[in-house]
Design a protein around this motif. Structure first.
Motif, mmCIF file in Angstrom:
data_model
loop_
_atom_site.group_PDB
_atom_site.id
_atom_site.type_symbol
_atom_site.label_atom_id
_atom_site.label_comp_id
_atom_site.label_asym_id
_atom_site.label_seq_id
_atom_site.Cartn_x
_atom_site.Cartn_y
_atom_site.Cartn_z
ATOM 1 N N HIS A 1 -0.316 3.839 -1.595
ATOM 2 C CA HIS A 1 -1.025 3.455 -2.817
ATOM 3 C C HIS A 1 -2.251 4.340 -3.010
ATOM 4 C CE1 HIS A 1 -3.297 0.760 -5.551
ATOM 5 N NE2 HIS A 1 -2.083 0.470 -5.986
ATOM 6 N N GLU A 2 -2.481 4.728 -4.246
ATOM 7 C CA GLU A 2 -3.575 5.660 -4.560
ATOM 8 C C GLU A 2 -4.950 5.140 -4.163
ATOM 9 O OE1 GLU A 2 -4.177 4.264 -9.221
ATOM 10 O OE2 GLU A 2 -3.337 6.225 -8.804
ATOM 11 N N SER A 3 -5.121 3.842 -4.037
ATOM 12 C CA SER A 3 -6.428 3.283 -3.693
ATOM 13 C C SER A 3 -6.875 3.638 -2.275
ATOM 14 C CB SER A 3 -6.416 1.760 -3.861
ATOM 15 O OG SER A 3 -5.553 1.166 -2.910
ATOM 16 N N VAL B 1 2.339 -3.156 -2.472
ATOM 17 C CA VAL B 1 1.075 -3.554 -3.107
ATOM 18 C C VAL B 1 1.373 -4.276 -4.415
ATOM 19 C CG1 VAL B 1 -1.015 -2.698 -4.248
ATOM 20 C CG2 VAL B 1 -0.364 -1.802 -2.008
ATOM 21 N N GLY B 2 2.310 -3.756 -5.195
ATOM 22 C CA GLY B 2 2.647 -4.370 -6.470
ATOM 23 C C GLY B 2 3.195 -5.779 -6.338
ATOM 24 N N GLN C 1 1.679 0.529 0.325
ATOM 25 C CA GLN C 1 2.499 1.462 -0.441
ATOM 26 C C GLN C 1 2.819 0.819 -1.780
ATOM 27 O OE1 GLN C 1 5.344 1.259 2.913
ATOM 28 N NE2 GLN C 1 6.939 1.048 1.327
ATOM 29 N N ASN C 2 3.116 1.654 -2.742
ATOM 30 C CA ASN C 2 3.238 1.192 -4.129
ATOM 31 C C ASN C 2 4.123 -0.036 -4.294
ATOM 32 O OD1 ASN C 2 1.551 3.240 -5.153
ATOM 33 N ND2 ASN C 2 3.250 4.688 -5.147
ATOM 34 N N GLY C 3 5.315 -0.034 -3.751
ATOM 35 C CA GLY C 3 6.242 -1.140 -3.949
ATOM 36 C C GLY C 3 5.794 -2.437 -3.327
ATOM 37 N N ARG D 1 4.234 3.373 6.615
ATOM 38 C CA ARG D 1 5.021 2.865 5.492
ATOM 39 C C ARG D 1 6.418 2.529 5.976
ATOM 40 N NH1 ARG D 1 7.451 7.880 2.006
ATOM 41 N NH2 ARG D 1 8.301 9.015 3.780
ATOM 42 N N GLN E 1 5.554 5.418 -1.434
ATOM 43 C CA GLN E 1 4.400 6.306 -1.327
ATOM 44 C C GLN E 1 3.124 5.471 -1.160
ATOM 45 O OE1 GLN E 1 5.554 9.462 -0.985
ATOM 46 N NE2 GLN E 1 7.460 8.334 -1.353
ATOM 47 N N TRP F 1 9.107 6.266 -5.367
ATOM 48 C CA TRP F 1 7.716 5.956 -5.693
ATOM 49 C C TRP F 1 7.229 4.745 -4.897
ATOM 50 C CZ3 TRP F 1 5.731 1.483 -7.948
ATOM 51 C CH2 TRP F 1 4.384 1.549 -8.357
ATOM 52 N N SER F 2 8.116 3.768 -4.683
ATOM 53 C CA SER F 2 7.726 2.520 -4.019
ATOM 54 C C SER F 2 7.286 2.718 -2.576
ATOM 55 C CB SER F 2 8.876 1.514 -4.065
ATOM 56 O OG SER F 2 9.974 1.980 -3.312
#
Length: 187
Positions: free
Chosen positions: A85-87, A18-19, A14-16, A49, A83, A80-81
Motif C-alpha cells: 500500500h502506498e501509505s 488494506v481495502g 498490501q492493496n487488496g 506480502r 503490491q 495490484w492487490s
C-alpha cells in the motif's frame, strides 16, 4: 535495545488487504508511524506480502482460504492487490518478502533474510491480528526470536478478537505496546 539486532515486520499491508480491512485510512497511521520510527532509528523495515505465482501452483484445494483466492483469480505476484500500500511504500533497498501462506515464514525467504541481518528481535505490525500477526508470532516464538507486537499497528475485522489476542494471548510470548510507546523507546 540494540537496533542492529531488531527488525520491523510490516505484514500484509498490501492493496487488496488494506481495502478489505481498513475502510478508515486513519487506522493505518500507527503503522506509518512505526515505519518512520524504525527508519529514523536505522532499524531494518521488512515488508511481507501474500502472493501467488501465475496459475497458483502453491495452492492446494484442501486449503479453504487460498483455494477461494485461486478461484477468484486474484492475488498473483503482479496483481495490484498484492503490491504494498502506498501509505507505507518501501524505500529503495528495503526488502519485500513474498509468502505463500498465513505466517510470514511460510513459503518465504524471511528466515534466511533475518539470519543474514543478524536479527534477534522482531517487531510485528500487520493485517490481520488474527491472521498474519498471530501465525507469525507463534512461529517466530518457536524460532526463539524476542518479540514485540505493536497493538495499535495491528488491525482485525473483529475488535473483540483483536482485544483478546493483544491483551491475553500475545503477552505470553511477546511484549505488547503501542506504536508510540515503541517509538519513544527508540529515542
Amino acid at each position: 535495545m540494540n537496533s542492529s539486532k531488531t527488525a520491523l515486520l510490516v505484514m500484509d499491508i498490501q492493496n487488496g488487504i488494506v481495502g478489505n480491512f481498513a475502510e478508515n485510512p486513519e487506522v493505518l497511521i500507527p503503522i506509518q508511524d512505526s515505519v518512520k520510527a524504525a527508519r529514523e532509528a536505522k532499524i531494518p523495515v521488512i515488508f511481507v506480502r501474500v502472493a501467488f505465482k501465475e496459475g497458483y501452483p502453491e495452492v492446494n484445494l484442501n486449503n479453504k482460504m487460498f483455494s477461494a483466492i485461486k478461484e477468484s483469480g486474484s492475488m498473483t505476484e503482479t496483481d495490484w492487490s498484492t503490491q504494498i500500500h502506498e501509505s507505507v511504500a518501501p524505500l529503495s533497498g528495503e526488502p519485500l518478502v513474498t509468502k505463500r501462506r498465513v505466517s510470514a515464514f511460510a513459503g518465504s525467504d524471511l528466515e534466511v533474510l533475518l539470519s543474514g541481518l543478524g536479527t534477534e528481535e522482531l517487531v510485528l505490525t500487520g493485517i490481520a491480528t488474527s491472521g498474519v500477526v498471530l501465525s507469525t508470532l507463534r512461529e517466530a516464538a518457536d524460532k526463539d526470536f524476542r518479540l514485540k507486537v505493536l497493538s495499535d499497528a495491528c488491525i482485525d475485522r473483529d475488535p473483540e478478537v483483536h482485544r483478546v489476542l493483544v491483551e491475553k494471548v500475545f503477552p505470553r510470548q511477546a511484549d505488547v505496546l503501542t506504536a508510540s510507546e515503541w517509538a519513544d523507546s527508540l529515542k
